[in-house]
Enzyme design. Structure first.
Site, mmCIF file in Angstrom:
data_model
loop_
_atom_site.group_PDB
_atom_site.id
_atom_site.type_symbol
_atom_site.label_atom_id
_atom_site.label_comp_id
_atom_site.label_asym_id
_atom_site.label_seq_id
_atom_site.Cartn_x
_atom_site.Cartn_y
_atom_site.Cartn_z
ATOM 1 N N MET A 44 86.771 63.390 62.846
ATOM 2 C CA MET A 44 85.769 62.772 63.721
ATOM 3 C C MET A 44 84.902 63.843 64.386
ATOM 4 O O MET A 44 84.224 63.579 65.385
ATOM 5 C CB MET A 44 86.457 61.885 64.758
ATOM 6 C CG MET A 44 87.229 60.748 64.081
ATOM 7 S SD MET A 44 87.413 59.277 65.082
ATOM 8 C CE MET A 44 88.421 59.912 66.401
ATOM 9 N N GLY A 45 84.931 65.058 63.822
ATOM 10 C CA GLY A 45 84.070 66.123 64.326
ATOM 11 C C GLY A 45 84.623 66.768 65.584
ATOM 12 O O GLY A 45 85.793 66.609 65.909
ATOM 13 N N LEU A 82 85.027 69.941 65.817
ATOM 14 C CA LEU A 82 86.070 70.622 65.040
ATOM 15 C C LEU A 82 86.689 71.795 65.795
ATOM 16 O O LEU A 82 86.018 72.480 66.575
ATOM 17 C CB LEU A 82 85.493 71.102 63.701
ATOM 18 C CG LEU A 82 84.893 70.010 62.800
ATOM 19 C CD1 LEU A 82 84.437 70.626 61.476
ATOM 20 C CD2 LEU A 82 85.875 68.868 62.532
ATOM 21 N N HIS A 83 87.948 72.022 65.549
ATOM 22 C CA HIS A 83 88.694 73.123 66.153
ATOM 23 C C HIS A 83 89.608 73.715 65.073
ATOM 24 O O HIS A 83 89.572 73.288 63.913
ATOM 25 C CB HIS A 83 89.495 72.633 67.361
ATOM 26 C CG HIS A 83 90.303 71.392 67.087
ATOM 27 N ND1 HIS A 83 91.396 71.382 66.259
ATOM 28 C CD2 HIS A 83 90.145 70.106 67.506
ATOM 29 C CE1 HIS A 83 91.903 70.178 66.193
ATOM 30 N NE2 HIS A 83 91.155 69.367 66.935
ATOM 31 N N HIS A 106 91.548 71.387 62.680
ATOM 32 C CA HIS A 106 90.775 70.887 61.536
ATOM 33 C C HIS A 106 90.596 72.001 60.496
ATOM 34 O O HIS A 106 90.715 71.768 59.293
ATOM 35 C CB HIS A 106 89.380 70.437 61.984
ATOM 36 C CG HIS A 106 89.373 69.283 62.950
ATOM 37 N ND1 HIS A 106 88.950 69.424 64.250
ATOM 38 C CD2 HIS A 106 89.712 67.978 62.804
ATOM 39 C CE1 HIS A 106 89.021 68.247 64.860
ATOM 40 N NE2 HIS A 106 89.491 67.356 64.016
ATOM 41 N N GLY A 147 96.667 65.738 59.543
ATOM 42 C CA GLY A 147 97.501 66.557 60.423
ATOM 43 C C GLY A 147 98.717 65.808 60.931
ATOM 44 O O GLY A 147 98.660 64.609 61.204
ATOM 45 N N ASP A 174 98.834 63.770 64.357
ATOM 46 C CA ASP A 174 98.789 62.308 64.390
ATOM 47 C C ASP A 174 99.835 61.811 63.391
ATOM 48 O O ASP A 174 99.506 61.275 62.333
ATOM 49 C CB ASP A 174 97.384 61.823 64.019
ATOM 50 C CG ASP A 174 96.340 62.369 64.974
ATOM 51 O OD1 ASP A 174 96.196 61.802 66.048
ATOM 52 O OD2 ASP A 174 95.704 63.395 64.660
ATOM 53 N N SER A 227 90.155 67.394 69.697
ATOM 54 C CA SER A 227 88.740 67.320 70.094
ATOM 55 C C SER A 227 88.642 66.867 71.540
ATOM 56 O O SER A 227 87.741 67.270 72.265
ATOM 57 C CB SER A 227 87.998 66.338 69.197
ATOM 58 O OG SER A 227 88.136 66.736 67.851
HETATM 59 P P1 AMP Z 1 90.391 63.871 64.248
HETATM 60 O O1 AMP Z 1 89.073 64.551 64.091
HETATM 61 O O2 AMP Z 1 91.009 64.050 65.590
HETATM 62 O O3 AMP Z 1 90.361 62.442 63.775
HETATM 63 O O4 AMP Z 1 91.394 64.616 63.279
HETATM 64 C C1 AMP Z 1 91.114 64.783 61.923
HETATM 65 C C2 AMP Z 1 92.339 65.298 61.242
HETATM 66 O O5 AMP Z 1 92.706 66.555 61.809
HETATM 67 C C3 AMP Z 1 93.556 64.368 61.414
HETATM 68 O O6 AMP Z 1 94.268 64.323 60.191
HETATM 69 C C4 AMP Z 1 94.337 65.052 62.483
HETATM 70 O O7 AMP Z 1 95.718 64.782 62.450
HETATM 71 C C5 AMP Z 1 94.055 66.505 62.193
HETATM 72 N N1 AMP Z 1 94.274 67.305 63.399
HETATM 73 C C6 AMP Z 1 93.728 67.114 64.620
HETATM 74 N N2 AMP Z 1 94.206 68.014 65.490
HETATM 75 C C7 AMP Z 1 95.081 68.784 64.813
HETATM 76 C C8 AMP Z 1 95.918 69.878 65.175
HETATM 77 N N3 AMP Z 1 95.965 70.363 66.396
HETATM 78 N N4 AMP Z 1 96.674 70.438 64.207
HETATM 79 C C9 AMP Z 1 96.661 69.944 62.949
HETATM 80 N N5 AMP Z 1 95.903 68.912 62.548
HETATM 81 C C10 AMP Z 1 95.119 68.338 63.465
#
Ligand code: AMP
Length: 282
Positions: free
Chosen positions: A30-31, A33-34, A37, A149, A152, A188
């Site tokens: 969902m952007g 990014l860190h 991601h 990740g 989640d 995020s």
């Molecule tokens: P999101 O942008 O939050 O929807 O996350 C996108 C993907 O990145 C999902 O599969 C998350 O589980 C993964 N993700 C988010 N934060 C982390 C993290 N700290 N470590 C590993 N994977 C992550």
């Protein structure tokens, strides 16, 4: 690096990979990014010829309008961050109407009992929204492998179920949680925290570590009480749930059974920001 907003343009860009049987990896995000991601994208780049990273804040998975409105959007920075990686990356950044073919609503899935625990219990409709968007993206992109990740963890299990329900020919890979120096799981939503709140939010990880440490000699009810006490004492964090669950079924564990893998899960608020984290216990 290509940034594509239209589905047809994306399909055209992927055709050369498909016709030559090259491997396509996919990382939905969902952007904002860190490094969490980035770890997913880096892993995808090691075994694929091309990696699609979707950046799309999916409205149907939010049960809280303010959370959706305040969700951080940092597209330029996201592009810059992905540009630092070696390999072929396509960013897919569609409008909701494009991705949803005009009908922005969730499909209703029967994911079984795993959808009724934790995030399913506290975020109404969340997993139907996740399932709907992931299904649409997987059907459009048709990757060989998609990366999610463990941050989640429940979502990762839901996606595996989704792939079975929808009979999608994709391999799902779960990737380890990436943390800040103080242990806070990268998210995020952390961008909405002040420096002080980032320090305070480390309590979530510290609590998980304590639970892991005490797990061999402590009973589950005792651990539950201990965690409740810790959060009651905190002036800034409010516990939404703490659960020790069977890692496979995600059912709340009341007492330890042999040969079962357990994981602890926390959701907590710091101000209006909701954070989740989890840790394997044995
Ligand atoms: P999101 O942008 O939050 O929807 O996350 C996108 C993907 O990145 C999902 O599969 C998350 O589980 C993964 N993700 C988010 N934060 C982390 C993290 N700290 N470590 C590993 N994977 C992550």
């Amino acid at each position: 690096m290509k940034i594509i907003t239209k589905k047809q343009v994306l399909l055209n860009a992927l055709t050369p990979y498909k016709v030559s049987a090259k491997k396509i990896g996919f990382v939905p995000t969902m952007g904002a990014l860190h490094k969490g991601h980035v770890s997913l994208v880096s892993q995808a780049l090691t075994t694929n010829d091309c990696v699609v990273v979707s950046i799309f804040v999916n409205p149907t998975q939010f049960d809280n309008a303010l959370d959706l409105k305040k969700y951080p959007k940092t597209l330029d920075k996201d592009v810059a961050l992905l540009s630092t990686l070696e390999g072929i990356i396509i960013i897919y950044h569609p409008q909701a109407s494009e991705l949803y073919n005009g009908k922005i609503r969730s499909k209703s899935y029967n994911f079984g009992p795993i959808a009724n625990e934790m995030e399913g219990k506290f975020r109404t409709g969340h997993f139907n929204g996740v399932g709907t968007v992931v299904n649409l993206l997987l059907r459009d992109i048709k990757p060989d492998t998609a990366y999610f990740g463990q941050k989640d963890f429940q979502q990762l299990q839901i996606v595996k179920k989704l792939v079975a329900i929808e009979n999608l020919p994709v391999q799902i890979v779960g990737c380890p949680i990436v943390r800040e120096e103080n242990g806070l799981a990268m998210s995020s939503r952390n961008k909405r925290l002040s420096k002080k709140q980032v320090d305070e939010a480390a309590l979530i990880h510290q609590t998980l570590l304590l639970v892991k440490n005490d797990f061999p000699q402590s009973s589950i009810p005792k651990l539950n009480s201990k965690v409740e006490e810790i959060f009651k004492k905190s002036k800034v964090l409010t516990l939404e749930y703490f659960e020790i669950a069977d890692e496979a079924s995600l059912k709340t564990a009341k007492r330890k059974q042999k040969e079962t893998k357990y994981r602890a899960f926390i959701a907590a608020f710091i101000g209006p920001v909701r954070l989740i984290d989890n840790m394997a216990l044995n």
